[in-house]
Design a protein around this motif. Sequence first.
Motif, short mmCIF file in Angstrom:
data_model
loop_
_atom_site.label_atom_id
_atom_site.label_comp_id
_atom_site.label_asym_id
_atom_site.label_seq_id
_atom_site.Cartn_x
_atom_site.Cartn_y
_atom_site.Cartn_z
N UNK B 1 11.49 64.18 13.97
CA UNK B 1 12.10 63.14 14.87
C UNK B 1 12.85 63.82 16.02
N UNK B 3 15.00 63.61 19.70
CA UNK B 3 15.43 62.83 20.69
C UNK B 3 15.53 63.32 22.20
N UNK B 287 28.02 42.46 19.74
CA UNK B 287 27.11 43.65 19.68
C UNK B 287 25.79 43.38 20.26
N UNK B 329 25.09 42.07 7.94
CA UNK B 329 25.11 43.48 7.54
C UNK B 329 24.01 44.08 8.26
N UNK B 330 22.92 43.56 7.74
CA UNK B 330 21.56 44.00 8.08
C UNK B 330 21.48 44.37 9.82
N UNK B 332 23.48 44.05 12.01
CA UNK B 332 24.51 45.11 12.52
C UNK B 332 24.01 46.60 12.33
N UNK B 333 23.65 46.80 11.19
CA UNK B 333 22.96 48.23 10.99
C UNK B 333 22.09 48.47 11.77
N UNK B 336 23.14 48.79 15.68
CA UNK B 336 23.84 50.08 16.06
C UNK B 336 22.87 51.56 15.76
N UNK B 337 21.85 51.33 14.85
CA UNK B 337 20.90 52.33 14.63
C UNK B 337 19.98 52.43 15.67
N UNK B 340 20.31 54.77 19.66
CA UNK B 340 19.82 55.91 19.88
C UNK B 340 18.41 55.86 20.74
N UNK B 341 17.63 54.71 20.38
CA UNK B 341 16.63 54.66 20.97
C UNK B 341 16.56 53.96 22.58
N UNK B 359 17.62 69.16 23.50
CA UNK B 359 18.87 69.11 23.11
C UNK B 359 19.92 69.26 24.30
N UNK B 362 20.59 66.31 26.31
CA UNK B 362 21.45 65.57 25.89
C UNK B 362 23.09 65.66 26.15
N UNK B 363 23.52 66.84 26.68
CA UNK B 363 24.75 67.20 26.65
C UNK B 363 25.47 66.73 27.90
#
Lengths: 296, 363
Positions: B1, B3, B287, B329-330, B332-333, B336-337, B340-341, B359, B362-363
């Motif tokens: 994968x 990005x 969030x 918990x689920x 929120x997880x 935040x995961x 990135x998408x 990459x 990305x910077x």
Amino acid sequence: MDNVFVEALVRALAVGTPLLLASLGAILNERGGVVNLGVEGMMAVGALAAFAVAVAPGGNLWVAVLAAMAAGALLASLHAFATVTLRANQFVSGLALALLGTGAAGLLGKRYEGAPLFNKVPDWNLAGFVISPFTVFALLLAAALAFYLNSTRSGLTLRSVGENPAAADVLGVNVGRVRYAAVLAGGALAGIAGAFLTLSYRASWADNTTAGLGWIAVALVIFVGWRPLRAILGALFFGVLYYLQFRLQGNSPIPTEVFSAMPFVLVLVVLALAGLRGQQGDAPAGLGRAYVRGER
Amino acid sequence: MRFTALSAPSAARAAWVTLAAVVVALLLCALIFFFYGVSPGTVYGTMLRGTLGDSTGLAEVARRTIPLLLIGSGLALAFRAQFFNIGAEGQLLLGAVFAAGTGLFVPLPGPLLLPAMFIMGAVGGGLWAGIAAWLRRLNVNEILSTLMLNYIAVAVVTYLIAGPWKGKDVRGYIYTDLIPERGFLSVVPGTQVHWPTLVLGVAGALALQWVLSRSTFGYALRVVGENPGAARYAGLSAGRVATTVALITGGMAGLAGAGEVAGIHHRLLEAGQISLGYGFTAVIVAWLARGNPALCLITAPVMAIILAGGDLLKIDLNMPFRVVDVFSGVILLCLISSEVFVRNRVTWGNGQAKDNTGSKANG
């Protein structure tokens, strides 16, 4: 007089054991650059998995401990996937896993509430000094981890990934793989800490069996400056505090709430002291940040 | 994968990804319910029917929306400033303590009592968060400190209601006497929806949105949160921004605590009864709203459905209330995961040849 002292030490070591195991795990993954605030949750699922295996007919205690490690590592793998692969915020991911772990353990553990455990892990009697095998294991592990981090090639690799992942990457280290391994190992150790609670210390399952111990373990890591051998002293220190809480509760004019709040107040004091002493400088330089090749 | 960074992620993309994250979270929760031994269909069916199906259910949702909106819109601001306040639970409790204390012990005339209770509630919550802000200046991570303060706040409440504030007329129970009736908020008849606090919450969310997007302070806050390096270069004090934000969020949580006392309980009672898990759930409200206080007007009722639904699971299906922690918990997880998408385009496979472009971008 002597007896009181021995009793205090034995008790402090007992409460200190889950703290030590869990903080050793957290030291391992934080030295690799990943903060894990999910210890409380990983401890909870470990505690439940161990108990569930042990109370089953013909339940084997070794298998129970292995199940605890697997459960802790499974939850930790979510943390690794979120923070290493998907670069999510490590602090918030840990918080989410603490919620998920304690919640799932409370939910799935409902059927075990109040169930008796007949085959509790027997304590050892070392010359009149009653001690759990878990405690002995934790103490040996602290020494082993100190040796691993400071004197082995693999330990050096782990530290390089935590201090300067870009440099490690250039030297051909697979940063992601090392971090995954460290996080999984940390989760497994938190799982063992949970197993100690249900198989030995409490010898039963109840919701909220971890009671904040995981959070104290996380704070302990900062307090002891990410050093495994110092973690023994840190765990002992909080162990003594819990012992005092146990002894003084009800026997003094001080309200019990003062004692139940004390470990958490002390964590704040200890963290503030660590901050004042500039101890945060001991933290691995790459701690808490996802590594993306080519990014500073 | 792999990005590849997008230069300007669109709002539509953010909405899409957030929605997908919530769906994934609900599927993961379904898996856990399956292991628990109830059909996920029964769980979700019970939650939806009991909350949105009738007026009683809707009132329960509305009642829980009030604190979630107040706390969530404050937290949205805090997260934008990268101040991870997880201690709203404790700040709400301190708000309840200060408000109840004012109601019980300060003999104020009729129209002054309620405003005084709310002001003192905000002060209580703000003080509690202020401790964490002060500790952060000593380099203490605020997630840890605010969490510890939650445990301590519970002990404070228990101490007060079992000790010095224990009611004279309540004998066996541990709670305080009732506050005088002029400290009661009016409610929508037949429900526990104290609408004046709801109005306060809506106004608060809109005001904080204005602060964030239009005021100088909001600008400083966003710079500090998004680019700490640039903030330092521009002479903005990250410490001062964090402190102010902590006081605002703590104050909002304190208002929520005052609302629960004046609107529902009319006394101080056990921590678990004052807050039905509002502090942690509000983290997800903030969030989900992606740090926009005004969007909490939508996300707070959504999470209130889950909170009220969790209560129904306890009553109807005899499931432990912990199920709400699983949801939190689920979700929120997954949220935040999914971040990135939002910011990156994803390509599958390892595609070594193009690795550089990806990459660098990305910077």
